[in-house]
Design a protein around this motif. Structure first.
Motif, PDB file in Angstrom:
ATOM      1  N   ASN A 461       0.825  -1.207   0.000  1.00 29.27           N
ATOM      2  CA  ASN A 461       0.000   0.000   0.000  1.00 29.27           C
ATOM      3  C   ASN A 461       0.862   1.261   0.000  1.00 29.27           C
ATOM      4  OD1 ASN A 461      -1.812  -2.078   0.505  1.00 29.27           O
ATOM      5  ND2 ASN A 461      -3.108  -0.848   1.852  1.00 29.27           N
ATOM      6  N   ILE A 462       1.901   1.252   0.839  1.00 29.37           N
ATOM      7  CA  ILE A 462       2.799   2.405   0.893  1.00 29.37           C
ATOM      8  C   ILE A 462       3.552   2.559  -0.422  1.00 29.37           C
ATOM      9  CG2 ILE A 462       4.861   3.320   2.019  1.00 29.37           C
ATOM     10  CD1 ILE A 462       3.840   2.162   4.633  1.00 29.37           C
ATOM     11  N   PHE A 463       3.977   1.426  -0.986  1.00 31.60           N
ATOM     12  CA  PHE A 463       4.687   1.469  -2.260  1.00 31.60           C
ATOM     13  C   PHE A 463       3.798   2.019  -3.378  1.00 31.60           C
ATOM     14  CE2 PHE A 463       5.407  -0.780  -6.314  1.00 31.60           C
ATOM     15  CZ  PHE A 463       6.634  -0.242  -6.645  1.00 31.60           C
ATOM     16  N   ILE A 464       2.574   1.517  -3.496  1.00 31.38           N
ATOM     17  CA  ILE A 464       1.672   1.985  -4.550  1.00 31.38           C
ATOM     18  C   ILE A 464       1.340   3.464  -4.367  1.00 31.38           C
ATOM     19  CG2 ILE A 464      -0.657   1.763  -5.503  1.00 31.38           C
ATOM     20  CD1 ILE A 464       1.248  -0.419  -6.420  1.00 31.38           C
ATOM     21  N   SER A 465       1.123   3.882  -3.110  1.00 34.76           N
ATOM     22  CA  SER A 465       0.830   5.300  -2.867  1.00 34.76           C
ATOM     23  C   SER A 465       2.015   6.175  -3.293  1.00 34.76           C
ATOM     24  CB  SER A 465       0.512   5.526  -1.387  1.00 34.76           C
ATOM     25  OG  SER A 465       1.660   5.388  -0.572  1.00 34.76           O
ATOM     26  N   THR A 466       3.225   5.683  -3.076  1.00 31.48           N
ATOM     27  CA  THR A 466       4.415   6.424  -3.496  1.00 31.48           C
ATOM     28  C   THR A 466       4.450   6.573  -5.012  1.00 31.48           C
ATOM     29  OG1 THR A 466       5.657   5.601  -1.585  1.00 31.48           O
ATOM     30  CG2 THR A 466       6.928   6.428  -3.453  1.00 31.48           C
TER      31      THR A 466
END
Length: 496
Positions: A461-466
């Protein structure tokens, strides 16, 4: 957070006299200078709230001689200033880049960073007023103490695992101190050089500052090469260095006693009050609303550190591998900033062409880095990551190269963001307020995503948001480039 090219653009935003309509003269990582004219200027308070009068300084004074001449030399003093930031923000970069502040569990580090950026976003507005009252040297000293406290809190946490609250509190204090330190740094960097020395002084300062991250990473690598957890010695070494950094402002000369190479006295500018800061931001937004198109780019500018430092470097690698990754990350920043700066400053090409080319380079880098990262991220989660990758293992080499590209992207993103702001206007007051939006949104984004990491949001989730935020930042910036970046900036429309 760095290199000379990025620093040169940031320093352009420092040369900002206060006006009755408001301006901003502080910056972080950043965290910039454009000449206000062809002369050296003195800034004098006219007695109004945060307002200043700009007067050409024409008096010439005899230079000091002997040891006094060496001590009061502005070049020597900028070396002092550089080493203050080497010992403070430079070592902070090295510690943060280890992932989780060097800890096996990144929760406490993430909460501390969230508190840090939240308080920094607020403190930056009030730091100028404090600097006006205390003076730049004392403000610099108080600001540098926050870095020693922060690193000391990690030593305490490494010894006593119930000291996590101390680390988070130290992060909140550091946010306030960082606002003070970078405001004082901006004042002194503006005051020391003559107009034709600005590039030289910027280069000296940013070269020394950048070495803090590189040297800190090298020290942590050497000290933990055979360790499975970070040693107390690493934190002690960093604490000693930051303690020295706190003492350096006590050795610095009083700027009022210094004489520049052209015989003029060094005069530090007064910063506007916090009321004037807020008014300047509002006025800039009202008169130049196209800056809103850069807000997603600003918001994303520190967002990616959480995934890179904690959810990739901190999650996948052993301590020594993390330390080596950290070292090459900060070294690659130098290459990235210089290379994109070289492209953006090619005078043989039109400014619009350079702007669109820089945008294309960033878009390509964003997709190269994140498509590459996706093939790594899909193979692990918070629950499944366990065996750490060491430097002798076969999968390490490709992942090290990937981290180098992360460092390149970071430097290119920050440098280009400042270049876009500089291309929108030639008015230093407006540029200062652009920088104010940049630092506020950057800090707000960082505070939010570090908190998301602390509450264990899934890595993916953090990766995709980045990835999404970086692409969105560039998509929104494109119409601004089309509308506002011209081959020259008109001076007549730039006065606040």
């Amino acid at each position: 957070m760095i290199e000379r090219a990025r620093g040169a653009k940031e320093q352009e935003l420092y040369t900002i006299p206060a006006t009755a309509s408001g301006s901003r003269a502080s910056a972080h990582d950043s965290q910039s200078s454009r000449a206000v004219g062809g002369s050296t200027y003195a800034y004098e308070d006219d007695g109004s709230d945060g307002a200043s009068i700009i007067r050409p300084s024409v008096d010439r004074y005899a230079q000091y001689t002997g040891l006094k001449g060496v001590y009061y030399n502005p070049v020597v003093q900028v070396y002092f200033l550089g080493f203050v930031c080497f010992m403070g923000p430079g070592l902070f970069n090295a510690l943060t880049g280890l992932g989780g502040g060097g800890q096996l569990d990144s929760t406490t580090n993430s909460n501390a960073n969230s508190a840090l950026y939240a308080t920094f976003a607020v403190a930056a507005f009030f730091a100028g007023s404090i600097n006006n009252v205390l003076g730049s040297r004392l403000t610099l000293l108080i600001g540098s103490t926050g870095y020693a406290l922060y690193i000391g809190s990690y030593l305490a946490y490494n010894i006593h695992r119930d000291a996590g609250g101390f680390v988070i509190g130290a992060g909140a204090v550091l946010g306030i101190c960082a606002g003070l330190l970078w405001t004082a740094q901006g004042s002194l960097m503006l005051a020391y050089p003559t107009e034709n020395q600005k590039g030289k002084f910027i280069g000296i300062f940013w070269s020394i500052f950048n070495l803090g991250g590189v040297v800190g990473a090298a020290v942590s690598l050497g000290n933990n090469f055979n360790n499975t957890v970070i040693s107390n010695g690493t934190y002690i070494g960093f604490l000693v260095l930051t303690g020295i950094g706190v003492l350096i402002p006590l050795l610095m000369a009083d700027p009022r006693k210094m004489i520049r190479s052209d015989g003029t006295r060094v005069i530090t500018p007064r910063h506007p009050s916090w009321k004037t800061e807020f008014y300047g931001l509002w006025y800039t937004l009202r008169t130049d609303p196209s800056i809103i198109l850069l807000f997603p780019m600003f918001f994303a500018s520190n967002w990616f550190y959480t995934w890179q430092f904690s959810d990739y470097n901190g999650a996948l690698f052993t301590i020594r591998a993390r330390a080596l990754n950290n070292l090459v990350y900060w070294l690659s920043q130098i290459v990235g900033s210089v290379s994109i700066g070289f492209l953006l400053d090619q005078r043989g090409l039109s400014r619009r062409f350079r702007a669109f080319t820089g945008w294309c380079v960033l878009m390509v880098m964003v997709f190269v880095v994140h498509i590459w990262a996706f093939f790594y991220q899909r193979d692990y989660t918070r629950d499944t990551v366990s065996d750490k990758i060491d430097i002798h293992q076969k999968p390490y080499v490709s992942r090290l190269w990937f981290y180098i590209f992360c460092g390149l992207l970071d430097a290119m993103w920050q440098t280009t963001a400042y270049w876009f702001m500089g291309a929108m206007s030639n008015d230093p007051a407006k540029l200062a307020n652009f920088s104010g939006f940049y630092k506020s949104l950057q800090s707000a984004g960082a505070a939010g995503i570090w908190r998301a990491d602390a509450v264990k949001l899934p890595f993916m989730n953090i990766f995709i948001s980045t990835w999404v935020l970086l692409v969105a930042g560039l998509v929104f910036a494109l119409p601004m480039i089309h509308m506002r970046v011209t081959d020259t900036s008109e001076e007549t429309d730039e006065t606040l």
